[in-house]
Write an enzyme that holds these catalytic residues in place. Structure first.
Site, short mmCIF file in Angstrom:
data_model
loop_
_atom_site.label_atom_id
_atom_site.label_comp_id
_atom_site.label_asym_id
_atom_site.label_seq_id
_atom_site.Cartn_x
_atom_site.Cartn_y
_atom_site.Cartn_z
N ARG A 217 0.82 -1.22 0.00
CA ARG A 217 0.00 0.00 0.00
C ARG A 217 0.86 1.27 0.00
O ARG A 217 0.47 2.29 -0.59
CB ARG A 217 -0.91 -0.03 1.22
CG ARG A 217 -2.00 1.02 1.25
CD ARG A 217 -3.08 0.62 2.24
NE ARG A 217 -4.06 1.69 2.41
CZ ARG A 217 -4.21 2.40 3.52
NH1 ARG A 217 -3.42 2.17 4.56
NH2 ARG A 217 -5.13 3.34 3.61
N ASN B 248 -4.33 8.68 4.78
CA ASN B 248 -3.08 8.11 5.30
C ASN B 248 -3.00 8.09 6.82
O ASN B 248 -2.44 7.16 7.41
CB ASN B 248 -1.88 8.89 4.77
CG ASN B 248 -1.69 8.74 3.27
OD1 ASN B 248 -2.18 7.79 2.67
ND2 ASN B 248 -0.99 9.69 2.66
#
Length: 333
Positions: free
Chosen positions: A63, A95
């Protein structure tokens, strides 16, 4: 002699009118063969250690590469901490409290620096690490094209703008991927990375509690009072346990395979952004790709490798652009 002089003059003229652009050097396989010959062995070993210690880390490392490439290109900007008035991309909504694995990258960088000082970019490390994370969990392995340089800037605004969210509509996903030069098939293929990894309850509570029988968007019929929703509610109550984790693929959560596509055919993707690939595809073009990958794992693996290579070329820095960071969290100067 006159012919040679003429050719020389033509060559000089071409140089003057069309200079050689060293900053547009292509990425190549084997870029570090001479400068750091054991690089890939070093990285693979470090990824193996990290995944053995915590299997979930494989998905997290994969990711990181995605979230790096979708903001400013594949340039290692996602790894930067705050500096000189620049806010880190780590603070972006997609994030914060979600993206992880930074300490693993730090450790890999330290080992690589000991072996090959000031040679290998953090952006290249992310690309190699992503490939190894996939391969270690049973997925395909591909040749990683290298030669990226590291960015000396970051963009919190772009991170908030371009990184897809767990509740994205199909239209938004297509736009997000399209802005990176990736097409609808790339979207489906790369979404298949959700065959491994986990997500927090905050990422999918909307999917299990805000369901409306009259709502067609991203809520297939299979979601009505089905066993899958009851399982998810047992993990994530309506209030509390927001940080509890559920696997993105309940069937084979630790193995990189094509089970993800079987899941979303049944409306049993964990995230809204998974299920919209089928639920919102009016033209059925994306559904056809989903069905093709569900029926042929080898086809998915080959396509995934190709799309990862394609994604890894998004707006890369090469030549004299950027720098080779000594510490992936900080620019050199």
């Amino acid at each position: 002699m006159d012919h040679i002089i003429t050719l020389f003059l033509v060559f000089v003229t071409l140089l003057q009118t069309k200079p050689i652009l060293c900053n547009n050097e292509p990425l190549i396989v084997g870029y570090y063969e001479e400068s750091c010959p054991f690089l890939e062995e070093i990285v693979r070993r470090q990824v193996e250690i990290a995944v053995l210690q915590e299997p979930r880390m494989a998905a997290s490392l994969l990711r990181l590469h995605f979230h790096d490439c979708f903001v400013l290109g594949c340039d290692g900007s996602v790894l930067l901490d705050d500096f000189e008035g620049t806010e880190s991309e780590k603070k972006a909504a997609p994030n914060t409290n979600s993206l992880r694995g930074f300490e693993v990258i730090d450790e890999i960088k330290n080992v690589v620096e000991d072996a090959c000082p000031c040679t290998v970019s953090c952006a290249d490390l992310l690309a190699i690490v992503a490939r190894d994370a996939v391969a270690l969990t049973g997925g395909p392995k591909w040749n990683v094209y290298l030669g990226r340089r590291d960015s000396m800037k970051a963009s919190l605004d772009d991170a908030n703008k371009f990184i897809p969210t767990p509740n994205s509509s199909l239209e938004t996903l297509i736009a997000n991927f399209g802005s990176q030069g990736l097409n609808a098939q790339d979207l489906v293929v790369l979404s298949g990375s959700h065959t491994i990894g986990e997500a927090k309850c905050t990422s999918f509570k909307q999917r299990i509690y805000d369901y409306d029988d009259s709502e067609e968007r991203s809520y297939p019929r299979q979601w009505k009072n089905d066993e899958f929703r009851r399982v998810l509610r047992s993990i994530c109550p309506r209030s509390g346990r927001d940080n509890a984790l559920a696997p993105l693929d309940f069937t084979t959560p630790a193995r990189f395979d094509n089970q993800y596509f079987h899941n979303i055919k049944l409306g049993q993707g964990l995230l809204v952004s998974d299920n919209v690939l089928v639920a919102e595809d009016v033209e059925r073009e994306i559904r056809d790709v989903v069905w093709a990958f569900a029926s042929n794992e080898e086809h998915f693996f080959t396509s995934f490798a190709n799309s990862m290579i394609k994604m890894g070329n998004i707006r890369v820095l090469t030549g004299q652009q950027g720098e080779i960071r000594k510490n992936c969290r900080l620019i050199n100067t």
